[in-house]
Each structure stands twice: as C-alpha cells, then as structure tokens.
Design a protein around this motif. Structure first.
Motif, PDB file in Angstrom:
ATOM      1  N   THR A 117      -7.543  50.900 125.511  1.00 40.47           N
ATOM      2  CA  THR A 117      -7.961  52.031 126.339  1.00 40.47           C
ATOM      3  C   THR A 117      -7.270  52.018 127.693  1.00 40.47           C
ATOM      4  N   ALA A 118      -7.094  53.198 128.237  1.00 42.78           N
ATOM      5  CA  ALA A 118      -6.571  53.373 129.593  1.00 42.78           C
ATOM      6  C   ALA A 118      -7.165  54.662 130.135  1.00 42.78           C
ATOM      7  N   PHE A 119      -7.547  54.662 131.392  1.00 40.92           N
ATOM      8  CA  PHE A 119      -8.067  55.874 132.020  1.00 40.92           C
ATOM      9  C   PHE A 119      -7.800  55.814 133.516  1.00 40.92           C
ATOM     10  N   LEU A 178       4.700  51.161 127.744  1.00 48.27           N
ATOM     11  CA  LEU A 178       3.779  51.016 128.867  1.00 48.27           C
ATOM     12  C   LEU A 178       4.094  52.040 129.943  1.00 48.27           C
ATOM     13  N   TYR A 179       5.380  52.254 130.212  1.00 45.75           N
ATOM     14  CA  TYR A 179       5.786  53.197 131.259  1.00 45.75           C
ATOM     15  C   TYR A 179       5.309  54.606 130.917  1.00 45.75           C
ATOM     16  N   TYR A 180       5.404  54.956 129.655  1.00 45.21           N
ATOM     17  CA  TYR A 180       4.952  56.289 129.221  1.00 45.21           C
ATOM     18  C   TYR A 180       3.443  56.433 129.412  1.00 45.21           C
ATOM     19  N   ILE A 181       2.680  55.415 129.033  1.00 44.46           N
ATOM     20  CA  ILE A 181       1.215  55.467 129.172  1.00 44.46           C
ATOM     21  C   ILE A 181       0.823  55.615 130.644  1.00 44.46           C
ATOM     22  N   LEU A 182       1.459  54.846 131.505  1.00 43.41           N
ATOM     23  CA  LEU A 182       1.159  54.917 132.935  1.00 43.41           C
ATOM     24  C   LEU A 182       1.477  56.303 133.494  1.00 43.41           C
ATOM     25  N   LEU A 227      -5.890  53.418 138.305  1.00 38.71           N
ATOM     26  CA  LEU A 227      -5.757  53.389 136.846  1.00 38.71           C
ATOM     27  C   LEU A 227      -6.308  52.092 136.272  1.00 38.71           C
ATOM     28  N   TYR A 228      -6.986  52.204 135.124  1.00 37.44           N
ATOM     29  CA  TYR A 228      -7.588  51.062 134.431  1.00 37.44           C
ATOM     30  C   TYR A 228      -6.969  50.967 133.036  1.00 37.44           C
ATOM     31  N   ILE A 229      -6.619  49.750 132.648  1.00 39.86           N
ATOM     32  CA  ILE A 229      -6.013  49.539 131.338  1.00 39.86           C
ATOM     33  C   ILE A 229      -6.550  48.235 130.761  1.00 39.86           C
ATOM     34  N   ASN A 258       0.340  56.901 152.036  1.00 41.45           N
ATOM     35  CA  ASN A 258       0.066  55.523 152.459  1.00 41.45           C
ATOM     36  C   ASN A 258      -1.080  54.888 151.680  1.00 41.45           C
ATOM     37  N   ARG A 259      -1.710  55.652 150.823  1.00 47.89           N
ATOM     38  CA  ARG A 259      -2.841  55.143 150.033  1.00 47.89           C
ATOM     39  C   ARG A 259      -2.316  54.666 148.676  1.00 47.89           C
ATOM     40  N   LYS A 260      -2.676  53.455 148.312  1.00 47.59           N
ATOM     41  CA  LYS A 260      -2.166  52.857 147.072  1.00 47.59           C
ATOM     42  C   LYS A 260      -2.989  53.304 145.868  1.00 47.59           C
ATOM     43  N   TRP A 261      -2.291  53.694 144.817  1.00 47.71           N
ATOM     44  CA  TRP A 261      -2.947  53.955 143.535  1.00 47.71           C
ATOM     45  C   TRP A 261      -2.945  52.621 142.781  1.00 47.71           C
ATOM     46  N   GLU A 262      -4.100  52.003 142.688  1.00 47.53           N
ATOM     47  CA  GLU A 262      -4.178  50.617 142.219  1.00 47.53           C
ATOM     48  C   GLU A 262      -4.412  50.504 140.714  1.00 47.53           C
ATOM     49  N   ILE A 263      -3.818  49.467 140.169  1.00 47.70           N
ATOM     50  CA  ILE A 263      -4.007  49.102 138.764  1.00 47.70           C
ATOM     51  C   ILE A 263      -5.140  48.078 138.664  1.00 47.70           C
TER      52      ILE A 263
END
Length: 222
Positions: free
Chosen positions: A120-122, A145-149, A129-131, A105-110
């Motif tokens: 950069t992305a981390f 993009l899908y692969y990076i995520l 996730l930060y991009i 129920n916890r969202k992994w936010e962009i």
C-alpha cells in the motif's frame, strides 16, 4: 362573520410570509457557512496534511511507523531522495495563482509503514507520503518505485485525494480541522480521515487521467 374571516386570513398570510422569509434567511446563512471546495487552498491542504501526519503518528496500532533509526535508515534516505525528485516539478508549479501555491520550503516527507503483508501507498492532502515495507519489497526496479511516488504525488497535487475526502467528510469538517475547531461528539476525527486515505479506490478513467499526468511529470523530473 365575514370581517372576522378576512382578519383571520390576513393574519395567516402575514404569518406565512414571515415564516417563508425566515426559512429563506436560514437557508442562505447555511450556504454561507459552507466553504466551497475551491476555497480549500494549497496552504490549507498543507495544514490539513500536517495535522493528519500527527494523527497517524499517534495511532501506531493502525499505522506502525518504521523508525528511521533502524536498518531501514538508508531506505528512508533513498526513497525520500526519489520522492523529492519526483515531486519537485509539482511543488514548483508556476501556473497556479500567486496566492495559491505550495510552500517550497516545506518538506513533503516519506514515512515507511512496517506492514510486511500489505502493498500500500497513500498521500495526505499536503504531500506527506506513506508506503509499506510490503510494497517496497515487492518492487524490482527503481523506475517502478519512481512511478508510484510520482503517481501518488500527482493524486495529491491535482486534488483527486482532496476531492474524495470532501465527498466523504465535506469541506466544513475538513476546514474545522484546519481552524482547530473541536469536532462534535460522535463525529469524524482526523484519524478517521487518515484511515480512509489507504482505502480510496479510483475508477479506470480517473486512473488513466492520473497516469497521463504522472508520465508527463516523470518526463520533466527524471
């Protein structure tokens, strides 16, 4: 003289045994106070990730966050949708022990960083996730993009990110953040930990491992 010497030696032996016992006791106490990396559960990783998200949001100079109420609101929606799809198979991992699973129920936010010149992305230990805008604008195809995520989510899910942070800051420091223990003056802060996320490099072998996991996740989620 011989009796005095024997008494002196006996006292020295007693003192030595006492000192040795104290050193063993202190050493064992220290070991007990250091949490093992395996004790850093997914719940703790989520808590640490949420704390790091707050620390990142408070440092706009280093992390210029792009407002969602801007021309990029549709970009936020689109990237978040892809990230939800890419990470869903990881979040629903039923192979983990019942007491060490992600909160569904916890969202992994962009979060998009307004960094036009940086690609950069981390990801935080808890899935946020930060991009950068520079990386987003450099991509031509959706699958890139899908692969990076998926790759970043896998780095987090498989503990690669956490293990690197433990090597740098140790489990006690990270655990104290989760417990709300204030760091001593001059020691590492949550912002210091967050700053390292974008600087982590992985060797070729480890990158290949993560790539294999990511491809498997992509096959299941796309």
């Amino acid at each position: 003289m011989r009796k005095k010497t024997n008494t002196y030696l006996k006292k020295n032996n007693v003192f030595f045994v006492f000192l040795l016992g104290m050193l063993v006791l202190i050493s064992s106490c220290r070991k007990e106070n250091i949490p093992a990396p395996s004790e850093f559960t997914k719940e703790k990783r989520e808590q640490l990730g949420d704390l790091m998200k707050v620390a990142i949001a408070s440092d706009m100079d280093q992390f210029p966050i792009l407002s969602q109420n801007s021309q990029y609101d549709s970009t936020y929606w689109y990237v978040q949708k892809l990230y939800n799809q890419a990470s869903n198979v990881l979040k629903n991992d039923g192979q983990s022990p019942s007491d060490d699973r992600w909160n569904k129920n916890r969202k992994w936010e962009i979060t998009i960083l307004d960094l036009e010149t940086e690609r950069t992305a981390f990801v935080t230990p808890g899935g946020h996730l930060y991009i950068s805008t520079g990386l987003l604008k450099s991509l031509n195809k959706e699958y890139e993009l899908y692969y990076i995520l998926t790759f970043e989510a896998t780095l987090m899910h498989k503990r690669y990110v956490l293990n690197r942070l433990i090597n740098e800051f140790n489990t006690t420091t990270l655990n104290n953040f989760v417990l709300g223990v204030a760091p001593p003056p001059g020691s590492s802060t949550l912002t210091d930990v967050a700053s390292m996320l974008g600087e982590i490099d992985f060797d070729e072998e480890m990158t290949r491992e993560v790539d294999e996991f990511s491809v498997s996740a992509i096959c299941q989620s796309s």
